[in-house]
Write a protein that holds these residues in place. Structure first.
Motif, PDB file in Angstrom:
ATOM      1  N   MET A 154       3.842   3.954  14.640  1.00  0.00           N
ATOM      2  CA  MET A 154       3.800   2.762  13.783  1.00  0.00           C
ATOM      3  C   MET A 154       4.416   3.059  12.424  1.00  0.00           C
ATOM      4  SD  MET A 154       0.061   1.227  14.537  1.00  0.00           S
ATOM      5  CE  MET A 154      -0.049  -0.001  13.243  1.00  0.00           C
ATOM      6  N   PHE A 155       4.124   4.279  11.940  1.00  0.00           N
ATOM      7  CA  PHE A 155       4.659   4.685  10.647  1.00  0.00           C
ATOM      8  C   PHE A 155       6.182   4.678  10.676  1.00  0.00           C
ATOM      9  CE2 PHE A 155       6.296   8.086   7.913  1.00  0.00           C
ATOM     10  CZ  PHE A 155       5.828   7.661   6.684  1.00  0.00           C
ATOM     11  N   ASP A 156       6.743   5.203  11.773  1.00  0.00           N
ATOM     12  CA  ASP A 156       8.204   5.267  11.882  1.00  0.00           C
ATOM     13  C   ASP A 156       8.839   3.884  11.852  1.00  0.00           C
ATOM     14  OD1 ASP A 156       8.429   7.974  11.864  1.00  0.00           O
ATOM     15  OD2 ASP A 156       8.256   8.188  14.046  1.00  0.00           O
ATOM     16  N   SER A 179       2.550   9.992   5.652  1.00  0.00           N
ATOM     17  CA  SER A 179       2.000   9.425   6.888  1.00  0.00           C
ATOM     18  C   SER A 179       0.513   9.777   7.029  1.00  0.00           C
ATOM     19  CB  SER A 179       2.789   9.912   8.098  1.00  0.00           C
ATOM     20  OG  SER A 179       2.717  11.302   8.196  1.00  0.00           O
ATOM     21  N   ARG A 180       0.131  10.934   6.475  1.00  0.00           N
ATOM     22  CA  ARG A 180      -1.281  11.335   6.565  1.00  0.00           C
ATOM     23  C   ARG A 180      -2.192  10.345   5.845  1.00  0.00           C
ATOM     24  NH1 ARG A 180      -0.633  17.012   6.284  1.00  0.00           N
ATOM     25  NH2 ARG A 180      -0.340  16.745   4.072  1.00  0.00           N
ATOM     26  N   TYR A 181      -1.696   9.853   4.702  1.00  0.00           N
ATOM     27  CA  TYR A 181      -2.491   8.890   3.931  1.00  0.00           C
ATOM     28  C   TYR A 181      -2.754   7.601   4.718  1.00  0.00           C
ATOM     29  CZ  TYR A 181      -2.416  11.100  -0.672  1.00  0.00           C
ATOM     30  OH  TYR A 181      -2.629  11.909  -1.731  1.00  0.00           O
ATOM     31  N   LEU A 182      -1.882   7.339   5.678  1.00  0.00           N
ATOM     32  CA  LEU A 182      -1.957   6.034   6.337  1.00  0.00           C
ATOM     33  C   LEU A 182      -2.802   6.045   7.597  1.00  0.00           C
ATOM     34  CD1 LEU A 182       1.749   5.114   5.752  1.00  0.00           C
ATOM     35  CD2 LEU A 182      -0.231   4.212   4.553  1.00  0.00           C
ATOM     36  N   ILE A 183      -3.136   7.241   8.071  1.00  0.00           N
ATOM     37  CA  ILE A 183      -3.949   7.319   9.288  1.00  0.00           C
ATOM     38  C   ILE A 183      -5.288   6.584   9.145  1.00  0.00           C
ATOM     39  CG2 ILE A 183      -5.137   8.926  10.875  1.00  0.00           C
ATOM     40  CD1 ILE A 183      -2.689  10.788  10.387  1.00  0.00           C
ATOM     41  N   PRO A 184      -5.976   6.770   8.010  1.00  0.00           N
ATOM     42  CA  PRO A 184      -7.240   6.025   7.856  1.00  0.00           C
ATOM     43  C   PRO A 184      -7.056   4.507   7.932  1.00  0.00           C
ATOM     44  CG  PRO A 184      -7.036   7.683   6.144  1.00  0.00           C
ATOM     45  CD  PRO A 184      -5.737   7.650   6.864  1.00  0.00           C
ATOM     46  N   ILE A 244       0.830  -1.203   0.000  1.00  0.00           N
ATOM     47  CA  ILE A 244       0.000   0.000   0.000  1.00  0.00           C
ATOM     48  C   ILE A 244       0.869   1.261   0.000  1.00  0.00           C
ATOM     49  CG2 ILE A 244      -1.576   1.356   1.431  1.00  0.00           C
ATOM     50  CD1 ILE A 244      -2.993  -1.306   2.045  1.00  0.00           C
ATOM     51  N   ILE A 245       1.892   1.265   0.855  1.00  0.00           N
ATOM     52  CA  ILE A 245       2.749   2.451   0.916  1.00  0.00           C
ATOM     53  C   ILE A 245       3.435   2.687  -0.423  1.00  0.00           C
ATOM     54  CG2 ILE A 245       4.883   3.354   1.953  1.00  0.00           C
ATOM     55  CD1 ILE A 245       3.915   2.248   4.605  1.00  0.00           C
ATOM     56  N   CYS A 246       3.927   1.613  -1.021  1.00  0.00           N
ATOM     57  CA  CYS A 246       4.589   1.767  -2.313  1.00  0.00           C
ATOM     58  C   CYS A 246       3.609   2.233  -3.388  1.00  0.00           C
ATOM     59  CB  CYS A 246       5.271   0.470  -2.729  1.00  0.00           C
ATOM     60  SG  CYS A 246       6.656   0.057  -1.662  1.00  0.00           S
ATOM     61  N   SER A 247       2.366   1.741  -3.312  1.00  0.00           N
ATOM     62  CA  SER A 247       1.362   2.173  -4.287  1.00  0.00           C
ATOM     63  C   SER A 247       1.100   3.663  -4.153  1.00  0.00           C
ATOM     64  CB  SER A 247       0.037   1.438  -4.084  1.00  0.00           C
ATOM     65  OG  SER A 247       0.239   0.062  -4.098  1.00  0.00           O
ATOM     66  N   ILE A 248       0.985   4.124  -2.911  1.00  0.00           N
ATOM     67  CA  ILE A 248       0.696   5.543  -2.695  1.00  0.00           C
ATOM     68  C   ILE A 248       1.824   6.409  -3.264  1.00  0.00           C
ATOM     69  CG2 ILE A 248       0.389   7.334  -0.928  1.00  0.00           C
ATOM     70  CD1 ILE A 248      -0.961   5.179   0.806  1.00  0.00           C
ATOM     71  N   ILE A 249       3.052   5.984  -2.980  1.00  0.00           N
ATOM     72  CA  ILE A 249       4.191   6.751  -3.493  1.00  0.00           C
ATOM     73  C   ILE A 249       4.202   6.728  -5.024  1.00  0.00           C
ATOM     74  CG2 ILE A 249       6.710   6.921  -3.591  1.00  0.00           C
ATOM     75  CD1 ILE A 249       6.798   5.662  -0.809  1.00  0.00           C
ATOM     76  N   LEU A 250       3.954   5.565  -5.559  1.00  0.00           N
ATOM     77  CA  LEU A 250       3.997   5.412  -7.016  1.00  0.00           C
ATOM     78  C   LEU A 250       2.966   6.294  -7.701  1.00  0.00           C
ATOM     79  CD1 LEU A 250       5.072   3.542  -9.427  1.00  0.00           C
ATOM     80  CD2 LEU A 250       2.869   2.466  -9.189  1.00  0.00           C
ATOM     81  N   LEU A 251       1.782   6.364  -7.106  1.00  0.00           N
ATOM     82  CA  LEU A 251       0.704   7.078  -7.775  1.00  0.00           C
ATOM     83  C   LEU A 251       0.772   8.582  -7.537  1.00  0.00           C
ATOM     84  CD1 LEU A 251      -2.168   4.584  -7.085  1.00  0.00           C
ATOM     85  CD2 LEU A 251      -0.947   4.944  -9.210  1.00  0.00           C
ATOM     86  N   HIS A 252       1.646   8.988  -6.662  1.00  0.00           N
ATOM     87  CA  HIS A 252       1.793  10.417  -6.439  1.00  0.00           C
ATOM     88  C   HIS A 252       2.412  11.035  -7.682  1.00  0.00           C
ATOM     89  CE1 HIS A 252       2.970  14.174  -4.466  1.00  0.00           C
ATOM     90  NE2 HIS A 252       1.960  13.892  -3.660  1.00  0.00           N
ATOM     91  N   PRO A 253       1.855  12.184  -8.138  1.00  0.00           N
ATOM     92  CA  PRO A 253       2.323  12.746  -9.416  1.00  0.00           C
ATOM     93  C   PRO A 253       3.832  12.932  -9.473  1.00  0.00           C
ATOM     94  CG  PRO A 253       0.463  13.990  -8.564  1.00  0.00           C
ATOM     95  CD  PRO A 253       0.776  12.955  -7.535  1.00  0.00           C
ATOM     96  N   LYS A 254       4.461  13.228  -8.337  1.00  0.00           N
ATOM     97  CA  LYS A 254       5.901  13.479  -8.386  1.00  0.00           C
ATOM     98  C   LYS A 254       6.733  12.202  -8.313  1.00  0.00           C
ATOM     99  CE  LYS A 254       6.035  18.145  -6.501  1.00  0.00           C
ATOM    100  NZ  LYS A 254       6.011  18.882  -5.217  1.00  0.00           N
ATOM    101  N   GLY A 255       6.115  11.131  -7.861  1.00  0.00           N
ATOM    102  CA  GLY A 255       6.868   9.886  -7.745  1.00  0.00           C
ATOM    103  C   GLY A 255       7.637   9.786  -6.439  1.00  0.00           C
ATOM    104  N   GLU A 269       6.726  13.542   0.593  1.00  0.00           N
ATOM    105  CA  GLU A 269       7.286  14.087   1.829  1.00  0.00           C
ATOM    106  C   GLU A 269       6.697  13.283   2.976  1.00  0.00           C
ATOM    107  OE1 GLU A 269       8.300  16.358   5.076  1.00  0.00           O
ATOM    108  OE2 GLU A 269       6.212  16.597   4.443  1.00  0.00           O
ATOM    109  N   ARG A 270       7.484  13.132   4.020  1.00  0.00           N
ATOM    110  CA  ARG A 270       7.125  12.312   5.158  1.00  0.00           C
ATOM    111  C   ARG A 270       5.714  12.551   5.707  1.00  0.00           C
ATOM    112  NH1 ARG A 270       8.852  10.032  10.272  1.00  0.00           N
ATOM    113  NH2 ARG A 270       7.617  11.275  11.680  1.00  0.00           N
TER     114      ARG A 270
END
Lengths: 286, 329
Positions: free
Chosen positions: B221-223, B209-214, B190-201, B204-205
């Motif tokens: 835990m994120f750390d 981490s905000r995406y993962l709160i839900p 999931i984390i890799c997918s989020i990074i991948l789909l971010h327009p910049k590739g 920022e930390r």
């Protein structure tokens, strides 16, 4: 090797131990993919046949899948992927750091030779509270080694450089125990405060050479009271950690619960082959 | 052999033979066909070294440790081999090990893709300190689709194992992993997918981490998770530790690491997850966008069938840069 066999082997690489039921379920799923059909035959899910074929291929890498019967449940079998070149524990438990391995060895010493073992009653499990003692032992050894200086002499009289294995902190050994459980080296029984730590089928299968060498004494060197920590089941000859112990003090007879019925049948009596006392009703269950 | 029959042979000497009531198989080793062994090295010796490499690769993978070429030289290539024959031996051993890995284990060694950071971020190199030195400084050239293996740039000195089984089979294997392992793998995906789909590739930390709160992943835990992901090369961390900046303004960025590119380099998996997240809003346009993003980060595609890969394998054409240590040739 077919893709099914490769995937079956990969499952063992990931899981290390599968019960006969788990292995069968896994094989069924793989065969359905292979055949592109839900209909599969008994021949397709013949675990033994696949394992023979897999073993033939992995033997040259010092790996093999061994089957062992559960010590207490007659219908339950465990298939473990075993590293045959793992006489030295460090080669088997490759995911552990040096001081974790050190703690694991102390834990095994406690399980197989700890104070809970009495000449008339074996006990191969240790309570959770016993971990504290393991930690204290590790701490003491660390102090001793540090005081000894640069070199120590090992069991064979060779001079080896002392390695200070820093004792694990409470949080560290708790994490280690969980890791050992996940890697199927140990099993837990009971819950919370009364939890027990037991040797697992993988431990007995994979570390058999290590355990035998370290904890079992040849018959000739047995102490006078007949006390010997590690014994094999009289029926199946594999390591005994749970089952029946002959009630005669010092008698070497041990018998797995899962081997019991077949043993009495074959033996045509319910008595101990060594001392002739009754096994079926008066043996101690350990 | 069923246990009940074992008793007939009650003598002690069957203990050694009988390895924990094993399904004993004594295979007759097939005679080695020396492939290109004009090096004069015994075929059996080569075979032994290849088997050792296979073991090294398999056990390394258990802890997600990469295999370094220099380490193969050090531990596997026997010292008895003349220095000028070592390279040739290494090649032969590698080819043999690769064959065995593919045919028996359904795996293969592939060079770890270089750790690289999206360019628009790394332009300001004066402000950015890579947390780990970027190993590969080679010019990037597009690998040919046919995978002819001629591309010398596609060679690293670090390897990892990749699964070559078809996806359906891999899924069955994945189902049998331990619960913790499945959880970690899912989070990594999931984390890799989020990074991948971010327009910049890269991200920022705090954004990441905000995406993962839900998903119930709080900051502590994120750390833990991100440091595990970094150490296993799923993500690459880059921070701008410009000493001129105030500590509060120092930032950490994450982009996809080499392992993510290898393990998740399967478009289908990513697309499937995206279509599930987006539901009805998923359309062919988005699908094309995902494809171009995957291309941009040079994700490796799903493994080709083993018979399509040349036996020479990847990564052995450019061995000259290995430092063997013994320079007496």
């Amino acid at each position: 090797m077919s893709d099914t066999e490769r995937a079956f082997l990969q499952t063992f690489m990931a899981q290390r131990v599968l019960t006969n039921l788990e292995a069968k379920t896994c094989l069924e799923k793989l065969r359905r993919i292979e055949k592109e059909s839900f209909e599969i035959t008994d021949e397709d899910t013949n675990i033994e046949k696949v394992i023979v074929s897999v073993n033939k291929s992995i033997d040259e890498f010092g790996l093999t899948i061994v089957k062992s019967r559960d010590e207490t449940q007659p219908d339950l079998f465990h298939y473990s992927l075993v590293n045959k070149l793992g006489n030295e524990m460090s080669q088997s438990a490759t995911t552990l750091s040096a001081n974790e391995l050190d703690f694991f060895k102390i834990l095994l010493d406690q399980m197989f030779t700890g104070r809970q073992h009495k000449p008339d009653k074996d006990q191969f499990w240790i309570p959770f509270s016993g971990l504290l003692e393991c930690s204290q032992i590790q701490g003491r050894r660390y102090e001793e080694k540090r005081n000894e200086g640069q070199f120590t002499v090992d069991e064979d009289g060779r001079k080896v450089a002392s390695v200070y294995q820093k004792p694990l902190k409470v949080s560290e050994y708790k994490a280690l125990i969980e890791k050992l459980r996940q890697e199927s080296w140990i099993i837990f029984q009971g819950s919370d405060d009364s939890r027990r730590i037991l040797p697992s089928p993988r431990l007995l299968a994979e570390l058999r050479p290590y355990l035998t060498e370290r904890y079992s004494q040849p018959a000739a060197e047995e102490p006078a009271n007949g006390h010997n920590y590690l014994r094999n089941c009289v029926a199946c000859r594999s390591i005994f950690t749970r089952g029946k112990q002959c009630s005669t003090p010092g008698c070497p007879t041990r018998l797995h619960i899962s081997c019991e019925d077949a043993f009495y049948r074959q033996h045509q009596s319910n008595t101990c082959p060594a001392c002739n006392s009754d096994l079926k009703d008066s043996a101690i269950t350990v | 052999m069923p246990k009940s029959k074992r008793r007939e042979d009650d003598s002690n000497d069957d203990r050694d033979r009988d390895y924990n009531h094993t399904t004993t198989v004594s295979p007759s080793p097939e005679p080695m066909k020396p492939s290109d062994t004009d090096s004069g090295i015994d075929a059996a010796e080569l075979d032994r070294m290849a088997n050792q490499l296979v073991r090294m690769a398999l056990f390394g993978e258990l802890t997600r440790t990469t295999i370094k070429k220099a380490n193969i030289y050090k531990t596997i290539i026997s010292d008895s081999i003349a220095a000028n024959m070592k390279l040739k031996t290494y090649r032969n051993v590698f080819v043999m090990a690769q064959k065995k890995l593919r045919s028996i284990f359904g795996m293969e060694l592939i060079p770890l893709p270089p750790k690289e950071f999206p360019e628009d971020l790394s332009i300001n190199t004066t402000h950015l300190a890579t947390t780990r030195s970027n190993r590969s400084k080679r010019p990037k050239r597009q690998k040919t689709e046919s995978g002819e293996g001629q591309d010398e740039d596609d060679v690293g000195d670090v390897y990892m194992l990749r699964n070559t089984l078809p996806l359906e089979y891999r899924q069955v294997v994945a189902e049998n992993r331990s619960v913790d392992e499945q959880e970690f793998y899912g989070q990594a995906f999931i984390i890799c997918s989020i990074i991948l789909l971010h327009p910049k590739g890269y991200m920022e930390r705090s954004d990441l981490s905000r995406y993962l709160i839900p998903l119930g992943i709080d900051l502590p835990m994120f750390d833990t998770l991100i440091s595990k992901l970094t150490s296993h090369s799923y993500v690459v961390q880059q921070s701008n530790n410009d000493p001129g900046r105030a500590i509060q303004k120092r930032r950490q960025y994450y982009s996809l690491g080499p392992r993510a590119k290898v393990e998740f380099g399967d478009n289908q998996g990513f697309k499937e997850i995206c279509s599930k997240i987006l539901g009805e809003t998923f359309n062919p346009k988005i699908s094309t966008q995902i494809d171009s993003r995957l291309k941009a980060v040079k994700m490796l595609h799903s493994p080709v069938a083993s018979n399509q890969i040349s036996d020479v394998g990847v990564g052995i054409d450019n061995l000259e840069d290995v430092e063997v240590g013994s320079g007496d040739d």
